[in-house]
Design a protein around this motif. Sequence first.
Motif, PDB file in Angstrom:
ATOM      1  N   VAL A  37       9.446  13.780   9.180  1.00  0.00           N
ATOM      2  CA  VAL A  37       8.737  14.658   8.242  1.00  0.00           C
ATOM      3  C   VAL A  37       8.572  16.027   8.906  1.00  0.00           C
ATOM      4  N   CYS A  38       8.853  17.099   8.167  1.00  0.00           N
ATOM      5  CA  CYS A  38       8.696  18.461   8.708  1.00  0.00           C
ATOM      6  C   CYS A  38       7.203  18.727   8.952  1.00  0.00           C
ATOM      7  N   PRO A  39       6.820  19.101  10.184  1.00  0.00           N
ATOM      8  CA  PRO A  39       5.392  19.321  10.464  1.00  0.00           C
ATOM      9  C   PRO A  39       4.828  20.573   9.791  1.00  0.00           C
ATOM     10  N   ASN A  40       5.720  21.467   9.330  1.00  0.00           N
ATOM     11  CA  ASN A  40       5.255  22.736   8.744  1.00  0.00           C
ATOM     12  C   ASN A  40       4.820  22.613   7.285  1.00  0.00           C
ATOM     13  N   CYS A  41       5.239  21.535   6.594  1.00  0.00           N
ATOM     14  CA  CYS A  41       4.880  21.442   5.167  1.00  0.00           C
ATOM     15  C   CYS A  41       4.472  20.017   4.788  1.00  0.00           C
ATOM     16  N   VAL A  42       3.926  19.273   5.769  1.00  0.00           N
ATOM     17  CA  VAL A  42       3.575  17.867   5.524  1.00  0.00           C
ATOM     18  C   VAL A  42       2.352  17.752   4.599  1.00  0.00           C
ATOM     19  N   ALA A  43       2.412  16.788   3.696  1.00  0.00           N
ATOM     20  CA  ALA A  43       1.283  16.535   2.784  1.00  0.00           C
ATOM     21  C   ALA A  43       1.101  15.019   2.661  1.00  0.00           C
ATOM     22  N   LYS A  44      -0.162  14.553   2.509  1.00  0.00           N
ATOM     23  CA  LYS A  44      -0.369  13.106   2.387  1.00  0.00           C
ATOM     24  C   LYS A  44      -0.617  12.724   0.932  1.00  0.00           C
ATOM     25  N   TYR A  45      -0.310  11.468   0.619  1.00  0.00           N
ATOM     26  CA  TYR A  45      -0.479  10.990  -0.756  1.00  0.00           C
ATOM     27  C   TYR A  45      -0.708   9.481  -0.719  1.00  0.00           C
ATOM     28  N   LYS A  46      -1.176   8.934  -1.845  1.00  0.00           N
ATOM     29  CA  LYS A  46      -1.340   7.477  -1.969  1.00  0.00           C
ATOM     30  C   LYS A  46      -0.330   6.932  -2.971  1.00  0.00           C
ATOM     31  N   LEU A  47       0.044   5.676  -2.785  1.00  0.00           N
ATOM     32  CA  LEU A  47       1.009   5.042  -3.684  1.00  0.00           C
ATOM     33  C   LEU A  47       0.330   4.626  -4.991  1.00  0.00           C
ATOM     34  N   THR A  48       1.054   4.757  -6.087  1.00  0.00           N
ATOM     35  CA  THR A  48       0.533   4.268  -7.376  1.00  0.00           C
ATOM     36  C   THR A  48       0.781   2.754  -7.446  1.00  0.00           C
ATOM     37  N   ARG A  49       0.099   2.091  -8.356  1.00  0.00           N
ATOM     38  CA  ARG A  49       0.285   0.652  -8.553  1.00  0.00           C
ATOM     39  C   ARG A  49       1.750   0.345  -8.890  1.00  0.00           C
ATOM     40  N   GLU A  50       2.381   1.221  -9.735  1.00  0.00           N
ATOM     41  CA  GLU A  50       3.795   1.021 -10.141  1.00  0.00           C
ATOM     42  C   GLU A  50       4.714   1.073  -8.917  1.00  0.00           C
ATOM     43  N   LYS A  51       4.450   2.057  -8.037  1.00  0.00           N
ATOM     44  CA  LYS A  51       5.295   2.227  -6.852  1.00  0.00           C
ATOM     45  C   LYS A  51       5.164   1.023  -5.915  1.00  0.00           C
ATOM     46  N   LYS A  86      -1.919  -4.559  10.464  1.00  0.00           N
ATOM     47  CA  LYS A  86      -3.188  -5.059  11.029  1.00  0.00           C
ATOM     48  C   LYS A  86      -3.026  -5.359  12.520  1.00  0.00           C
ATOM     49  N   ASN A  87      -1.932  -6.061  12.863  1.00  0.00           N
ATOM     50  CA  ASN A  87      -1.694  -6.421  14.267  1.00  0.00           C
ATOM     51  C   ASN A  87      -1.542  -5.197  15.162  1.00  0.00           C
ATOM     52  N   GLN A  88      -0.904  -4.144  14.611  1.00  0.00           N
ATOM     53  CA  GLN A  88      -0.664  -2.931  15.396  1.00  0.00           C
ATOM     54  C   GLN A  88      -1.840  -1.943  15.308  1.00  0.00           C
ATOM     55  N   ARG A  89      -2.864  -2.319  14.536  1.00  0.00           N
ATOM     56  CA  ARG A  89      -4.098  -1.533  14.392  1.00  0.00           C
ATOM     57  C   ARG A  89      -3.863  -0.101  13.910  1.00  0.00           C
ATOM     58  N   VAL A  90      -3.053   0.022  12.857  1.00  0.00           N
ATOM     59  CA  VAL A  90      -2.805   1.364  12.309  1.00  0.00           C
ATOM     60  C   VAL A  90      -3.623   1.619  11.034  1.00  0.00           C
ATOM     61  N   LEU A  91      -4.352   0.599  10.563  1.00  0.00           N
ATOM     62  CA  LEU A  91      -5.134   0.772   9.330  1.00  0.00           C
ATOM     63  C   LEU A  91      -6.454   1.480   9.633  1.00  0.00           C
ATOM     64  N   LYS A  92      -6.778   2.443   8.778  1.00  0.00           N
ATOM     65  CA  LYS A  92      -8.036   3.172   8.950  1.00  0.00           C
ATOM     66  C   LYS A  92      -9.121   2.494   8.108  1.00  0.00           C
ATOM     67  N   LYS A  93     -10.348   2.942   8.312  1.00  0.00           N
ATOM     68  CA  LYS A  93     -11.490   2.366   7.601  1.00  0.00           C
ATOM     69  C   LYS A  93     -11.277   2.471   6.083  1.00  0.00           C
ATOM     70  N   GLY A  94     -11.496   1.370   5.380  1.00  0.00           N
ATOM     71  CA  GLY A  94     -11.367   1.385   3.917  1.00  0.00           C
ATOM     72  C   GLY A  94      -9.958   1.121   3.416  1.00  0.00           C
ATOM     73  N   GLU A  95      -8.967   1.013   4.342  1.00  0.00           N
ATOM     74  CA  GLU A  95      -7.580   0.747   3.925  1.00  0.00           C
ATOM     75  C   GLU A  95      -7.351  -0.764   3.910  1.00  0.00           C
ATOM     76  N   LYS A  96      -7.481  -1.344   2.720  1.00  0.00           N
ATOM     77  CA  LYS A  96      -7.328  -2.801   2.607  1.00  0.00           C
ATOM     78  C   LYS A  96      -6.101  -3.183   1.772  1.00  0.00           C
ATOM     79  N   ALA A  97      -5.926  -2.496   0.640  1.00  0.00           N
ATOM     80  CA  ALA A  97      -4.774  -2.784  -0.243  1.00  0.00           C
ATOM     81  C   ALA A  97      -3.737  -1.673  -0.091  1.00  0.00           C
ATOM     82  N   TRP A  98      -2.514  -1.934  -0.576  1.00  0.00           N
ATOM     83  CA  TRP A  98      -1.432  -0.934  -0.467  1.00  0.00           C
ATOM     84  C   TRP A  98      -1.792   0.382  -1.171  1.00  0.00           C
ATOM     85  N   THR A  99      -2.565   0.310  -2.251  1.00  0.00           N
ATOM     86  CA  THR A  99      -2.931   1.550  -2.967  1.00  0.00           C
ATOM     87  C   THR A  99      -4.006   2.352  -2.225  1.00  0.00           C
TER      88      THR A  99
END
Length: 580
Positions: free
Chosen positions: A453-467, A485-498
């Motif tokens: 990902v280009c660091p100069n124009c990066v933006a974050k987003y969440k997946l829709t249910r359809e996606k 979960k095993n690699q501990r990359v989930l942040k607080k409140g991140e439980k489902a894919w959406t």
Amino acid sequence: MNVDLSMLENIDFEKILIEAKVLSKAETVKYNKEAKEKKMSLVEFLLADKVINEQETFKKVAEDKYHLPFIDLSKEIIRKDILQFIPEPIASSHSIIAFDKKREQLQVATLDPTDLQTFAFIEKKIGCPIEIYYTTPSSIANVLKQYHKSLKAEFEKITKIESVAGEPEKLKELAEDLPIIRVVDTLLEYAIFEGASDIHIEPEEKEVNIRYRVDGVLREVMSLPKKIHSGLTARIKILANLKLDEHRLPQDGRFKIETDEYKISFRVSVIPVFDGEKIVLRILNESNRVLTLEQLGFADKALASIKNNIVKPHGMVLVTGPTGSGKTTTLYTILNLLNKPGVNITTVEDPIEYRMPRVNQSQVNPKIGYTFSAGLRAFLRQDPDIIMVGEIRDKETADIAVNAAMTGHLVLATLHTNDAATALPRLQDMQVPSFLVATTVNIIVAQRLVRRVCPNCVAKYKLTREKVNELGKQFDLDKVMLVFKNQRVLKKGEKAWTDLYFYRGKGCNQCKEGYKGRMGIYEVLEVTAEIGNLVMKSVSSDIILNKAVEQGMVVMLQDGFLKAKNGITTLEEIIRVTKE
């Protein structure tokens, strides 16, 4: 207004117009909607529908946002010598043009004053400072047309190409024509600037298409008149020391360009096609420093496994994957770690891609019988400690490599398989006895390359249910979530894919498509005692894979998802490369 505005795709004009107080946020939302209905970009729509006055708007942006002088060049004719300071491909893709030179300072007009990388490149190229002005899309479009007229006029002067196609003396004369030299120099220079790995020069019935491969993806750069093709081909053949009058057989050659900034090798392949000769130049930057394993994208258990296994005094380290997946780069990185004064390292390669000090590198030449197996057999008589074999592709090379690994040498090699587990049965298919495969192979790395990902124009987003549902049809998302979960990359409140955040680049002048550079996604299979026992029983690759996963191996796809979750690459890239 008949102006080609495709050059503006990578500039965030919505933000610029709001910040310069030309439009309010509510107005941009409204006009964006109308623009989408008409299948136009926002600026294209605003100018076409006369919502904004081009000159007044861009003058206001220049003064209020960028605090730069403004210039309108929409009706100006620029002197040819000034125009040539900036090569046409850079002018069109980066929306920047030279329009005057005063007091040893080149005056340039641009639509993106934040493109510092391009400004630095131009200053280095011309050897003098630049003064930056802000301008309008019409100005850029007007000056770009002048490039085409100027090149066209020069091509008209080129010697009568068609009639001299078979005469080497005339072709040599043609290759030394100034317009041809300038075109070839621009093609090479721009490819280096864009970080391309290959240049494709493809003749068609009426034109010659130029494409660059950047970060693994081919993209069109420009089209040139067909009449230039003979001169272009002749010029490149002269540089690569190839036969000028050979048009029916493929030819291979190479040449080098050295400047204070870089040292680049070009590998040239010329092949006859229906409309002439197609040329592909592979670009190898010899001044590139060798990366570390961490920079390549290895982490955690995979990184530890590699470091433990490459210091073993004997055995095999295999790197697998399709062509163009970065296998050679991984091997060179490992070689660089092992390259100490106390060891004798030899390589048998096809071709030698990078030169390494203190390493005895040898290139195979099957035409004279110097194959991988012949080179390997000869090098075993030269007291080696570490041997790198470019590729194990036949029974004879496999036999010699395995025997070398068994008799006290560390052997590094590549193999064409899609995943790590398949490499073990592949060696057995080459009739290497199972007990030898089980006892000599230390570790297998399988890999693919993904764009960063280009660091100069990066933006974050969440997946829709359809996606999420769509992804669930292609991948086992429960297993991936377990890895998160095993690699501990989930942040607080991140439980489902959406709930999860992912990242992508919006596209800017630094990157074009939201990507800049590449890295690997990997799976690293260590041949433990249990896996060795399975190999002895000649089991299938699926059983080997299941055992490796049970022992903690992260498969390539999961490594890709981890890198997408951490904002290094995108989900789209993981889907693209794992489709293979």
